[in-house]
Design an enzyme around this catalytic site. Sequence first.
Site, PDB file in Angstrom:
ATOM      1  N   ASP A   1      34.933   8.612  -5.698  1.00  0.00           N
ATOM      2  CA  ASP A   1      35.431   7.866  -6.852  1.00  0.00           C
ATOM      3  C   ASP A   1      34.504   8.085  -8.042  1.00  0.00           C
ATOM      4  O   ASP A   1      33.274   7.981  -7.904  1.00  0.00           O
ATOM      5  CB  ASP A   1      35.473   6.366  -6.550  1.00  0.00           C
ATOM      6  CG  ASP A   1      36.665   5.968  -5.710  1.00  0.00           C
ATOM      7  OD1 ASP A   1      37.471   6.843  -5.353  1.00  0.00           O
ATOM      8  OD2 ASP A   1      36.786   4.761  -5.401  1.00  0.00           O
TER       9      ASP A   1
ATOM     10  N   LYS B   1      44.800   6.972  -9.024  1.00  0.00           N
ATOM     11  CA  LYS B   1      45.496   5.898  -8.322  1.00  0.00           C
ATOM     12  C   LYS B   1      46.656   5.340  -9.146  1.00  0.00           C
ATOM     13  O   LYS B   1      46.546   5.158 -10.357  1.00  0.00           O
ATOM     14  CB  LYS B   1      44.527   4.753  -7.998  1.00  0.00           C
ATOM     15  CG  LYS B   1      43.436   5.112  -7.007  1.00  0.00           C
ATOM     16  CD  LYS B   1      42.567   3.893  -6.701  1.00  0.00           C
ATOM     17  CE  LYS B   1      41.398   4.255  -5.794  1.00  0.00           C
ATOM     18  NZ  LYS B   1      41.844   4.616  -4.435  1.00  0.00           N
TER      19      LYS B   1
ATOM     20  N   GLY C   1      35.390  -1.679  -1.635  1.00  0.00           N
ATOM     21  CA  GLY C   1      34.465  -2.396  -2.503  1.00  0.00           C
ATOM     22  C   GLY C   1      33.525  -3.340  -1.804  1.00  0.00           C
ATOM     23  O   GLY C   1      32.834  -4.122  -2.459  1.00  0.00           O
TER      24      GLY C   1
ATOM     25  N   ARG D   1      39.974   3.608  14.794  1.00  0.00           N
ATOM     26  CA  ARG D   1      40.130   3.448  16.249  1.00  0.00           C
ATOM     27  C   ARG D   1      41.553   3.019  16.608  1.00  0.00           C
ATOM     28  O   ARG D   1      42.118   3.475  17.609  1.00  0.00           O
ATOM     29  CB  ARG D   1      39.119   2.431  16.782  1.00  0.00           C
ATOM     30  CG  ARG D   1      37.688   2.960  16.866  1.00  0.00           C
ATOM     31  CD  ARG D   1      36.809   1.990  17.640  1.00  0.00           C
ATOM     32  NE  ARG D   1      35.451   2.447  17.788  1.00  0.00           N
ATOM     33  CZ  ARG D   1      35.025   3.296  18.722  1.00  0.00           C
ATOM     34  NH1 ARG D   1      35.894   3.804  19.590  1.00  0.00           N
ATOM     35  NH2 ARG D   1      33.749   3.648  18.798  1.00  0.00           N
TER      36      ARG D   1
ATOM     37  N   GLY E   1      34.552   1.159   2.575  1.00  0.00           N
ATOM     38  CA  GLY E   1      33.317   0.616   3.134  1.00  0.00           C
ATOM     39  C   GLY E   1      32.252   1.631   3.470  1.00  0.00           C
ATOM     40  O   GLY E   1      31.189   1.263   3.978  1.00  0.00           O
TER      41      GLY E   1
ATOM     42  N   GLY F   1      33.935   5.314  -2.261  1.00  0.00           N
ATOM     43  CA  GLY F   1      34.280   4.628  -3.495  1.00  0.00           C
ATOM     44  C   GLY F   1      33.074   4.115  -4.230  1.00  0.00           C
ATOM     45  O   GLY F   1      32.422   4.830  -4.992  1.00  0.00           O
ATOM     46  N   SER F   2      32.712   2.869  -3.970  1.00  0.00           N
ATOM     47  CA  SER F   2      31.620   2.229  -4.693  1.00  0.00           C
ATOM     48  C   SER F   2      30.255   2.689  -4.210  1.00  0.00           C
ATOM     49  O   SER F   2      29.262   2.544  -4.919  1.00  0.00           O
ATOM     50  CB  SER F   2      31.736   0.706  -4.535  1.00  0.00           C
ATOM     51  OG  SER F   2      33.045   0.270  -4.798  1.00  0.00           O
TER      52      SER F   2
END
Length: 295
Positions: A25, A82, A154, A166, A215, A236-237
Amino acid sequence: MEKKVGTDRVKRGMAQMQKGGVIMDVVNAEQAKIAEEAGAVAVMALERVPSDIRAAGGVARMADPRIVEEVMKAVSIPVMAKARIGHITEARVLEAMGVDYIDESEVLTPADDEFHLLKSDFTVPFVCGCRDIGEALRRIGEGAAMLRTKGEPGTGNIVEAVRHMRQVNGQIRQIAGMTDDELMVAAKNFGAPYELIKEIKTLGKLPVVNFAAGGVATPADAALMMELGADGVFVGSGIFKSDNPAKFASAIVQATTYYTDYELIGKLSKELGSPMKGIEMSRLNPEDRMQDRSF
């Protein structure tokens, strides 16, 4: 006039080209260049990273087209962007701009709480999130060319991405072990198209790539998701909320590639500075869970 749409084969083939890589990102051209130099296979152009979207609250929409254009001009690797779930016009605008992929994303506030986009109606390939095989196959049935775990965007907390990877892979093994006369009931129970259930049975895997997302905050997180069967990793973050984004980005890429070289991953993890602080899942209110925004 006949409408032009991309074929599943072409769209899925484009997504296959990203296999084994990291997609990052970015919110500006400078970050996009850092990602490209670190070895990212693609970037996701957006106005705010998921942690900032979460912190700001309110309605999250498609990024300002200026940001997307600046990122597209800055790098030679594919650029994703997005669109809100079900927002036909946002997706058409991004397609007209020439982005390489569109992510119909639960990170943004859904525009339609009942219907997803008919992705097969577009020329550009789509990425979608999933938590289980039912969600995965419904999105593929709509035309998605690439999947990713939803995780919990996030948060910097890998637990939900692990759960989703999983879950999907376990259900694939379950379908692969079924007899042919059990497949229709499986389609009913999973809420998935029968033809795609049959394809899972034949292939023993999804017909599209499935990346990890939501995550990933450390090189070890990225390697873990590859160990669990991810075809690649979205970050992402985690990168640009770290103390040293360039070093962190490079470490994530290398850990994704050499995910069973534990000595290397240990070296990559040294002196990176602090990763993003993160959020414990039990502290999230149910209405703040982005993964629950689609179906």
